[in-house]
Motif scaffolding. Structure first.
Motif, PDB file in Angstrom:
ATOM      1  N   LEU A 103       0.812  -1.220   0.000  1.00 41.63           N
ATOM      2  CA  LEU A 103       0.000   0.000   0.000  1.00 41.63           C
ATOM      3  C   LEU A 103       0.845   1.270   0.000  1.00 41.63           C
ATOM      4  O   LEU A 103       0.583   2.187  -0.793  1.00 41.63           O
ATOM      5  N   PRO A 104       1.886   1.407   0.861  1.00 41.25           N
ATOM      6  CA  PRO A 104       2.712   2.619   0.766  1.00 41.25           C
ATOM      7  C   PRO A 104       3.386   2.784  -0.588  1.00 41.25           C
ATOM      8  O   PRO A 104       3.507   3.904  -1.092  1.00 41.25           O
ATOM      9  N   ILE A 105       3.814   1.654  -1.181  1.00 40.91           N
ATOM     10  CA  ILE A 105       4.438   1.740  -2.507  1.00 40.91           C
ATOM     11  C   ILE A 105       3.442   2.289  -3.523  1.00 40.91           C
ATOM     12  O   ILE A 105       3.759   3.179  -4.331  1.00 40.91           O
ATOM     13  N   CYS A 106       2.211   1.774  -3.491  1.00 38.96           N
ATOM     14  CA  CYS A 106       1.187   2.257  -4.429  1.00 38.96           C
ATOM     15  C   CYS A 106       0.863   3.727  -4.186  1.00 38.96           C
ATOM     16  O   CYS A 106       0.726   4.506  -5.143  1.00 38.96           O
ATOM     17  N   LEU A 107       0.744   4.117  -2.914  1.00 34.94           N
ATOM     18  CA  LEU A 107       0.432   5.516  -2.611  1.00 34.94           C
ATOM     19  C   LEU A 107       1.543   6.452  -3.061  1.00 34.94           C
ATOM     20  O   LEU A 107       1.290   7.508  -3.670  1.00 34.94           O
ATOM     21  N   VAL A 108       2.786   6.088  -2.773  1.00 34.61           N
ATOM     22  CA  VAL A 108       3.914   6.926  -3.182  1.00 34.61           C
ATOM     23  C   VAL A 108       3.989   7.015  -4.699  1.00 34.61           C
ATOM     24  O   VAL A 108       4.199   8.099  -5.272  1.00 34.61           O
ATOM     25  N   ALA A 109       3.815   5.861  -5.377  1.00 40.14           N
ATOM     26  CA  ALA A 109       3.856   5.863  -6.841  1.00 40.14           C
ATOM     27  C   ALA A 109       2.724   6.718  -7.418  1.00 40.14           C
ATOM     28  O   ALA A 109       2.922   7.465  -8.386  1.00 40.14           O
ATOM     29  N   ALA A 110       1.529   6.633  -6.827  1.00 37.91           N
ATOM     30  CA  ALA A 110       0.406   7.444  -7.311  1.00 37.91           C
ATOM     31  C   ALA A 110       0.678   8.933  -7.106  1.00 37.91           C
ATOM     32  O   ALA A 110       0.388   9.758  -7.993  1.00 37.91           O
ATOM     33  N   MET A 111       1.236   9.301  -5.965  1.00 41.42           N
ATOM     34  CA  MET A 111       1.552  10.708  -5.713  1.00 41.42           C
ATOM     35  C   MET A 111       2.607  11.222  -6.684  1.00 41.42           C
ATOM     36  O   MET A 111       2.483  12.317  -7.247  1.00 41.42           O
ATOM     37  N   ILE A 112       3.663  10.406  -6.878  1.00 42.91           N
ATOM     38  CA  ILE A 112       4.707  10.809  -7.828  1.00 42.91           C
ATOM     39  C   ILE A 112       4.124  10.948  -9.227  1.00 42.91           C
ATOM     40  O   ILE A 112       4.416  11.912  -9.954  1.00 42.91           O
ATOM     41  N   GLY A 113       3.296   9.990  -9.625  1.00 41.08           N
ATOM     42  CA  GLY A 113       2.679  10.050 -10.952  1.00 41.08           C
ATOM     43  C   GLY A 113       1.790  11.267 -11.118  1.00 41.08           C
ATOM     44  O   GLY A 113       1.817  11.947 -12.156  1.00 41.08           O
ATOM     45  N   TYR A 114       0.998  11.554 -10.072  1.00 43.46           N
ATOM     46  CA  TYR A 114       0.110  12.725 -10.146  1.00 43.46           C
ATOM     47  C   TYR A 114       0.909  14.019 -10.258  1.00 43.46           C
ATOM     48  O   TYR A 114       0.620  14.875 -11.098  1.00 43.46           O
TER      49      TYR A 114
END
Length: 508
Positions: free
Chosen positions: A24-35
């Motif tokens: 979950l933290p990996i997905c959240l960090v990746a989503a934030m970076i992508g956004y």
């Protein structure tokens, strides 16, 4: 959820609990970076595109200004037909140059005067568009003519299109001619590159999540294996100990809590084994005490009648001829009476085995005498006895008579296991600085595994006419010498009996 987790093994519980905390933290960090990256890309592309429109407007006004200064304020100013024709040609070339300039795929440059008439346009030059309205009804041309400088954004639906597309226009006022120079383009063409960047960012983020997630899963699997493997080993050892195998030990590695627990369990197992041995010893002593009491009473009550029976049987046997029909009955009575007498004597020997009288003994010499005696015994017919004595074996503190009884008993037992003949090896060696060992190795029929644990129990025998006390007495004598006896046997191959004795010890 709790009920579901309780049904899982420890490894799967760890995976079910830890993996979400990692993924979950990996997905959240990746989503934030992508956004953030996508947002910055859109901002960058938008700014760049707007800058391009401003540059195009500036480029066009520079061309118009250059033409104006050249023919209105410059040295070529004149009213001759040739000058007018040259000016007309140059202005036509200027218009063509402006019309040919493209903005993106479909964007273009156009000019209109203060009345809304198009002075330069790719396909509608000369038309008045002052009242033109966008798809929402907004008069954007009129606003441009009123404001003269700025930006306008409006939805525009081309002929043949089903839906309007958002268009953005930058315009500036060219004062010398009273023209409005405008450059427009569709927004979706602005953001085409941004959308490509967005797709690339999304692909990269998904790939990153998959790679990092897979690596995280592998690491979590490895971590769970490192944690659960020693626990699984502990469970296996606990099951074996539960079945009574107290020799099993847990592997103690490191200094963590699991290692501490394994050490504590091993100590507990040693204590249980020690207690079991004490219980067995106490039970054995109880048996011996009971046998002692029984034997003392039985010896007097049975030996005297047996002596009388043997006496009369011998007397009658001496009076009868061997061909008398009753002779064999008298002989059988005499033989069985002797057997009863031997059983009583073995009982007394087992219950009242005297403490050994210790003295230095040359073990090789003692065994040589015993082997010479056993070679001529009737039970050893067909058995070849060989000796392998260690040279310079130190003298051992033991009771020679009792050890003679042990050796003879073990040799005769080996001979009984080889009724058709075989080979017996008697070997001595010094196993360490404090102990010597005697090995009796035969090539007999062997002992089944389920029988080995019982052969030292009193009254347990596999012989048809045995008392079951020979090996029990043998072990008792060895234990009185602070020694140990062990048996290794393979059915059909042979048996090895090892007797380990201390070289020196305090006399009991």
């Amino acid at each position: 959820m709790t009920k579901f987790l309780n049904k899982l093994k420890l490894r799967w519980k760890l995976l079910a609990l830890v993996l979400p905390l990692v993924i979950l933290p990996i997905c959240l960090v990746a989503a934030m970076i992508g956004y953030i990256a996508n947002h910055q890309a859109y901002l960058g592309v938008t700014k760049t595109s707007k800058d391009d429109l401003q540059h195009m407007v500036a480029f066009t006004t520079d061309l118009l200004d250059s033409h104006h200064r050249h023919y209105r304020n410059g040295i070529h100013r004149g009213t001759t037909p040739a000058a007018d024709e040259r000016e007309s040609k140059d202005f036509a070339a200027l218009k063509k140059k402006i019309k040919d300039k493209k903005v993106g795929d479909t964007g273009y440059i156009y000019c209109l005067d203060r009345t809304g008439t198009l002075t330069i346009h790719p396909d509608a030059e000369g038309q008045n568009i002052m009242d033109a309205r966008d798809s929402s009804g907004f008069p954007f041309i009129r606003e441009m003519c009123e404001k003269k400088n700025g930006w306008v954004r409006y939805p525009w639906k081309n002929i043949g299109s089903t839906t309007p597309r958002m268009k953005i226009v930058h315009y500036e006022y060219f004062e010398p001619w009273g023209w409005i120079v405008a450059v427009g383009s569709y927004e979706d063409e602005f953001y085409r590159e941004a959308n490509k960047i967005k797709e690339h960012i999304i692909f990269s983020m998904v790939l990153l999540i998959l790679v990092v997630g897979t690596a995280a899963m592998l690491l979590v699997f490895k971590a769970s294996d490192l944690i659960t493997r020693p626990i699984t080993h502990m469970i296996e050892v606990i099951r074996l100990v539960k079945r009574g195998n107290f020799e099993e030990k847990m592997a103690v590695e490191g200094q963590d809590e699991l290692a501490e627990m394994a050490g504590a369990f091993n100590r507990m197992t040693d204590m249980i084994r020690h207690n079991k041995e004490m219980e067995a010893s106490l039970a054995q002593q109880g048996k011996m005490a009971s046998l002692g009491v029984l034997s003392s009473g039985v010896a007097h009550e049975i030996n005297n009648p047996l002596g009388v029976i043997l006496g009369y049987a011998g007397y009658i046997e001496g009076k009868m001829a061997e061909d008398d029909p009753n002779y064999k009955y008298i002989h059988e009575i005499k033989r069985e009476s002797k057997r009863c007498k031997k059983i009583v004597q073995d009982l007394l020997s087992y219950a009242r085995t005297p403490r050994p009288s210790l003295e230095p003994v040359d073990l090789n010499r003692l065994l040589t005498q015993i082997v010479d005696f056993a070679t001529n015994h009737t039970d050893m017919r067909g058995v070849a006895i060989t000796t392998e004595f260690a040279p310079e074996l130190p003298q051992v503190m033991l009771d020679g008579d009792q050890m003679r009884q042990v050796a003879i008993n073990l040799i005769l037992n080996a001979g009984g296991a080889m009724p058709e003949g075989g080979r017996l090896t008697v070997r001595t060696e010094q196993v360490d600085a404090e102990h010597v060992q005697i090995a009796f190795i035969d090539s007999g029929c062997g002992i089944p595994p389920e029988t080995i644990e019982k052969i030292f129990e009193p009254f347990y025998t596999t012989k048809e006419r045995g008392t079951g006390l020979g090996l029990a007495i043998t072990r008792q004598i060895i234990e009185h010498h602070h020694g140990n006896i062990s048996i290794e046997s393979t059915p059909g191959t042979g048996t090895t009996v090892r007797v380990t004795l201390p070289i020196e010890h305090e006399e009991l």
